[in-house]
Write a protein that holds these residues in place. Structure first.
Motif, PDB file in Angstrom:
ATOM      1  N   GLY A 135      31.847  23.657  13.597  1.00  0.00           N
ATOM      2  CA  GLY A 135      31.766  23.693  15.041  1.00  0.00           C
ATOM      3  C   GLY A 135      30.551  22.997  15.608  1.00  0.00           C
ATOM      4  N   ILE A 136      29.546  22.744  14.814  1.00  0.00           N
ATOM      5  CA  ILE A 136      28.340  22.050  15.267  1.00  0.00           C
ATOM      6  C   ILE A 136      28.104  20.850  14.364  1.00  0.00           C
ATOM      7  CG2 ILE A 136      25.869  22.225  15.727  1.00  0.00           C
ATOM      8  CD1 ILE A 136      26.203  25.221  15.989  1.00  0.00           C
ATOM      9  N   ALA A 137      27.903  19.694  14.960  1.00  0.00           N
ATOM     10  CA  ALA A 137      27.618  18.473  14.203  1.00  0.00           C
ATOM     11  C   ALA A 137      26.279  17.910  14.656  1.00  0.00           C
ATOM     12  CB  ALA A 137      28.719  17.440  14.393  1.00  0.00           C
ATOM     13  N   ILE A 138      25.428  17.589  13.701  1.00  0.00           N
ATOM     14  CA  ILE A 138      24.128  16.992  13.981  1.00  0.00           C
ATOM     15  C   ILE A 138      24.063  15.645  13.276  1.00  0.00           C
ATOM     16  CG2 ILE A 138      21.624  17.241  13.772  1.00  0.00           C
ATOM     17  CD1 ILE A 138      22.034  20.248  13.500  1.00  0.00           C
ATOM     18  N   ARG A 139      23.819  14.589  14.033  1.00  0.00           N
ATOM     19  CA  ARG A 139      23.621  13.266  13.450  1.00  0.00           C
ATOM     20  C   ARG A 139      22.148  12.909  13.571  1.00  0.00           C
ATOM     21  NH1 ARG A 139      28.102  11.248  16.463  1.00  0.00           N
ATOM     22  NH2 ARG A 139      26.721   9.745  17.464  1.00  0.00           N
ATOM     23  N   VAL A 140      21.526  12.656  12.440  1.00  0.00           N
ATOM     24  CA  VAL A 140      20.111  12.316  12.389  1.00  0.00           C
ATOM     25  C   VAL A 140      19.937  11.305  11.265  1.00  0.00           C
ATOM     26  CG1 VAL A 140      19.657  14.283  10.864  1.00  0.00           C
ATOM     27  CG2 VAL A 140      17.769  13.258  12.144  1.00  0.00           C
ATOM     28  N   PRO A 141      19.018  10.337  11.400  1.00  0.00           N
ATOM     29  CA  PRO A 141      18.803   9.382  10.307  1.00  0.00           C
ATOM     30  C   PRO A 141      18.430  10.109   9.016  1.00  0.00           C
ATOM     31  CG  PRO A 141      17.647   8.691  12.287  1.00  0.00           C
ATOM     32  CD  PRO A 141      18.154  10.066  12.552  1.00  0.00           C
ATOM     33  N   ALA A 142      18.910   9.604   7.917  1.00  0.00           N
ATOM     34  CA  ALA A 142      18.553  10.194   6.626  1.00  0.00           C
ATOM     35  C   ALA A 142      17.074  10.001   6.341  1.00  0.00           C
ATOM     36  CB  ALA A 142      19.388   9.571   5.515  1.00  0.00           C
ATOM     37  N   GLN A 143      16.494   8.891   6.831  1.00  0.00           N
ATOM     38  CA  GLN A 143      15.078   8.618   6.667  1.00  0.00           C
ATOM     39  C   GLN A 143      14.491   8.102   7.977  1.00  0.00           C
ATOM     40  OE1 GLN A 143      14.545   5.950   3.320  1.00  0.00           O
ATOM     41  NE2 GLN A 143      14.517   7.649   1.876  1.00  0.00           N
ATOM     42  N   VAL A 144      13.279   8.521   8.277  1.00  0.00           N
ATOM     43  CA  VAL A 144      12.565   8.102   9.483  1.00  0.00           C
ATOM     44  C   VAL A 144      11.161   7.684   9.070  1.00  0.00           C
ATOM     45  CG1 VAL A 144      11.591   8.867  11.688  1.00  0.00           C
ATOM     46  CG2 VAL A 144      13.863   9.648  10.998  1.00  0.00           C
ATOM     47  N   ALA A 145      10.684   6.560   9.590  1.00  0.00           N
ATOM     48  CA  ALA A 145       9.334   6.107   9.272  1.00  0.00           C
ATOM     49  C   ALA A 145       8.313   6.967  10.011  1.00  0.00           C
ATOM     50  CB  ALA A 145       9.164   4.643   9.657  1.00  0.00           C
ATOM     51  N   SER A 146       7.250   7.352   9.330  1.00  0.00           N
ATOM     52  CA  SER A 146       6.211   8.181   9.934  1.00  0.00           C
ATOM     53  C   SER A 146       5.658   7.518  11.191  1.00  0.00           C
ATOM     54  CB  SER A 146       5.073   8.405   8.932  1.00  0.00           C
ATOM     55  OG  SER A 146       4.050   9.175   9.499  1.00  0.00           O
ATOM     56  N   GLY A 147       5.567   8.293  12.258  1.00  0.00           N
ATOM     57  CA  GLY A 147       5.017   7.787  13.510  1.00  0.00           C
ATOM     58  C   GLY A 147       6.014   7.101  14.408  1.00  0.00           C
ATOM     59  N   ARG A 148       7.271   6.975  13.980  1.00  0.00           N
ATOM     60  CA  ARG A 148       8.279   6.266  14.766  1.00  0.00           C
ATOM     61  C   ARG A 148       9.219   7.253  15.456  1.00  0.00           C
ATOM     62  NH1 ARG A 148       7.210   1.390  16.041  1.00  0.00           N
ATOM     63  NH2 ARG A 148       9.454   0.956  16.230  1.00  0.00           N
ATOM     64  N   PRO A 149       9.705   6.925  16.670  1.00  0.00           N
ATOM     65  CA  PRO A 149      10.703   7.778  17.327  1.00  0.00           C
ATOM     66  C   PRO A 149      12.043   7.678  16.612  1.00  0.00           C
ATOM     67  CG  PRO A 149      10.382   5.768  18.584  1.00  0.00           C
ATOM     68  CD  PRO A 149       9.344   5.755  17.491  1.00  0.00           C
ATOM     69  N   PHE A 150      12.884   8.671  16.815  1.00  0.00           N
ATOM     70  CA  PHE A 150      14.211   8.631  16.200  1.00  0.00           C
ATOM     71  C   PHE A 150      15.198   9.378  17.086  1.00  0.00           C
ATOM     72  CE2 PHE A 150      11.991  12.312  14.619  1.00  0.00           C
ATOM     73  CZ  PHE A 150      12.931  13.339  14.591  1.00  0.00           C
ATOM     74  N   ALA A 151      16.483   9.005  16.958  1.00  0.00           N
ATOM     75  CA  ALA A 151      17.535   9.560  17.800  1.00  0.00           C
ATOM     76  C   ALA A 151      18.296  10.651  17.059  1.00  0.00           C
ATOM     77  CB  ALA A 151      18.507   8.461  18.227  1.00  0.00           C
ATOM     78  N   VAL A 152      18.701  11.665  17.798  1.00  0.00           N
ATOM     79  CA  VAL A 152      19.498  12.767  17.269  1.00  0.00           C
ATOM     80  C   VAL A 152      20.676  13.010  18.208  1.00  0.00           C
ATOM     81  CG1 VAL A 152      19.545  15.241  16.764  1.00  0.00           C
ATOM     82  CG2 VAL A 152      17.559  13.872  16.111  1.00  0.00           C
ATOM     83  N   HIS A 153      21.854  13.180  17.652  1.00  0.00           N
ATOM     84  CA  HIS A 153      23.050  13.504  18.440  1.00  0.00           C
ATOM     85  C   HIS A 153      23.572  14.857  17.963  1.00  0.00           C
ATOM     86  CE1 HIS A 153      26.768  12.769  20.745  1.00  0.00           C
ATOM     87  NE2 HIS A 153      27.353  13.435  19.755  1.00  0.00           N
ATOM     88  N   VAL A 154      23.825  15.756  18.915  1.00  0.00           N
ATOM     89  CA  VAL A 154      24.338  17.078  18.591  1.00  0.00           C
ATOM     90  C   VAL A 154      25.590  17.342  19.406  1.00  0.00           C
ATOM     91  CG1 VAL A 154      23.879  19.565  18.548  1.00  0.00           C
ATOM     92  CG2 VAL A 154      22.025  17.943  18.094  1.00  0.00           C
ATOM     93  N   SER A 155      26.635  17.812  18.756  1.00  0.00           N
ATOM     94  CA  SER A 155      27.840  18.277  19.434  1.00  0.00           C
ATOM     95  C   SER A 155      28.127  19.697  18.960  1.00  0.00           C
ATOM     96  CB  SER A 155      29.033  17.364  19.135  1.00  0.00           C
ATOM     97  OG  SER A 155      29.316  17.349  17.745  1.00  0.00           O
ATOM     98  N   GLY A 156      28.726  20.489  19.854  1.00  0.00           N
ATOM     99  CA  GLY A 156      29.044  21.853  19.494  1.00  0.00           C
ATOM    100  C   GLY A 156      28.130  22.895  20.107  1.00  0.00           C
ATOM    101  N   PHE A 157      27.303  22.489  21.103  1.00  0.00           N
ATOM    102  CA  PHE A 157      26.517  23.483  21.826  1.00  0.00           C
ATOM    103  C   PHE A 157      27.459  24.492  22.485  1.00  0.00           C
ATOM    104  CE2 PHE A 157      23.222  20.057  22.037  1.00  0.00           C
ATOM    105  CZ  PHE A 157      22.187  20.767  21.448  1.00  0.00           C
ATOM    106  N   ALA A 158      26.921  25.682  22.792  1.00  0.00           N
ATOM    107  CA  ALA A 158      27.731  26.734  23.409  1.00  0.00           C
ATOM    108  C   ALA A 158      27.951  26.502  24.894  1.00  0.00           C
ATOM    109  CB  ALA A 158      27.069  28.093  23.199  1.00  0.00           C
ATOM    110  N   GLY A 159      27.184  25.577  25.501  1.00  0.00           N
ATOM    111  CA  GLY A 159      27.342  25.295  26.924  1.00  0.00           C
ATOM    112  C   GLY A 159      26.417  26.095  27.813  1.00  0.00           C
ATOM    113  N   ASN A 160      25.445  26.805  27.222  1.00  0.00           N
ATOM    114  CA  ASN A 160      24.472  27.562  28.010  1.00  0.00           C
ATOM    115  C   ASN A 160      23.354  26.633  28.498  1.00  0.00           C
ATOM    116  OD1 ASN A 160      25.682  30.178  27.229  1.00  0.00           O
ATOM    117  ND2 ASN A 160      24.859  29.682  25.209  1.00  0.00           N
ATOM    118  N   PRO A 161      22.759  26.933  29.672  1.00  0.00           N
ATOM    119  CA  PRO A 161      21.675  26.073  30.173  1.00  0.00           C
ATOM    120  C   PRO A 161      20.500  25.982  29.213  1.00  0.00           C
ATOM    121  CG  PRO A 161      22.451  27.546  31.898  1.00  0.00           C
ATOM    122  CD  PRO A 161      23.104  27.995  30.630  1.00  0.00           C
TER     123      PRO A 161
END
Length: 325
Positions: A135-161
């Protein structure tokens, strides 16, 4: 005096704070939060820390209700500053003829986690993995360089504020969190994490804003930060050996599903002795305990009152700060 509170003064300011809070109770959350920040500033200027901490905490709560993450972060930053000033006073030598207070105050606060306004989301890398929980999917890079920004995608939140996502080191207690974002009632969202991370194993954690599920991780996904750790600000060129005075903000689960942070002055440590040997990497601003009860723990170094200081997460997840006597 910083070290010893004048009880009458403190009660007077707390009383004035209560009057101010009563006047703004029915105002919109943003206006209420701004007024509480001013009340906290006035209390802090008078060195009445309990009143300041109470005002800043309630300001953060008001901004949370208003879903204003930047203002909430500002309130928590002020709260952390009030704690630091109180701790410095409590650790100062007591004036002659005075006795320390019998106990130290407790206030309800989450462990500090200032939010960072998200910049433009960088293009997500091709390699991503999904969370194991149904019910919850998290997409995150398998590796991230130290000090660099990275993107995360999440689906399956409950819809609460107040559903939210954060990053933490693998193995840190579930109550530990660092940079975080709210989902703002969305069931699916993208987030850009920008705060630099040291090399190591981390995980993205998802929480739902529901009374029965507060502080319970609903899903997590691991990833690795690669590279070499570097100091992110001024750090001491060396750490003097000798006696260091220490304190913690110890978290205790309360009946409301949150945490109460309690001031606790800790036993001194004799840094560099046989009980507390260490190594220090000035380039990274990192100190490692190489033996004793904290063996293997890595501390960040910084300056406190113009002198060297260390801060580290103990094995029980509690943050401890120390500096020379």
């Amino acid at each position: 005096m910083i070290h010893f509170r004048a009880a009458a003064f403190s009660l007077s300011l707390l009383g004035l704070l209560a009057v101010a809070q009563a006047r703004i109770q029915n105002t919109p959350p943003l206006q209420r939060g701004a007024a509480l920040l001013k009340a906290g500033d006035a209390a802090l200027a008078a060195r009445q820390w309990p009143a300041a901490e109470q005002a800043y905490q309630q300001a953060a709560d008001a901004f949370h209700l208003a879903q204003d993450a930047s203002q909430e972060a500002a309130a928590y930053a002020k709260l952390a500053s009030a704690y630091e000033q109180e701790a410095a006073g409590l650790l100062a030598p007591a004036p002659a003829g005075t006795k320390p207070p019998a106990h130290l105050p407790s206030v309800a606060v989450p462990q500090g986690k200032p939010a960072v306004p998200a910049p433009k989301t960088p293009a997500p890398p091709a390699q991503a993995v999904a969370a194991a929980k149904a019910g919850i999917a998290i997409r995150v890079p398998a590796q991230v360089a130290s000090g660099r920004p990275f993107a995360v995608h999440v689906s399956g939140f409950a819809g609460n504020p107040g559903d939210w996502v954060t990053v933490a080191r693998v193995g840190e207690p579930d109550k530990t969190y660092h940079e975080y974002f709210y989902a703002n009632s969305k069931r699916e969202a993208d987030f850009s994490f920008v705060r630099p991370l040291d090399p190591g194993s981390y995980e993205i954690r998802v929480f739902f804003d529901q009374p029965s599920l507060k502080n319970i991780v609903q899903a997590r996904q691991t990833f690795t930060v690669t590279g070499t750790a570097k100091a992110r600000g001024p750090v001491p060129a060396s750490l003097p050996r000798g006696t260091y005075q220490c304190f913690v903000y110890a978290p205790h689960l309360n009946g409301n599903g949150g945490f109460t942070m309690q001031y606790e002055v800790q036993a001194d440590i004799n840094l560099g002795s046989a009980d507390y040997p260490f190594s220090y990497d000035a380039g990274a601003g990192k100190m490692r305990f190489t033996g004793g009860p904290f063996a293997g723990i890595v501390a960040d170094t910084f300056f406190h009152a113009g002198g060297p200081a260390i801060g580290f997460d103990r094995k029980d997840g509690v943050l401890e700060n120390c500096w020379p006597r």
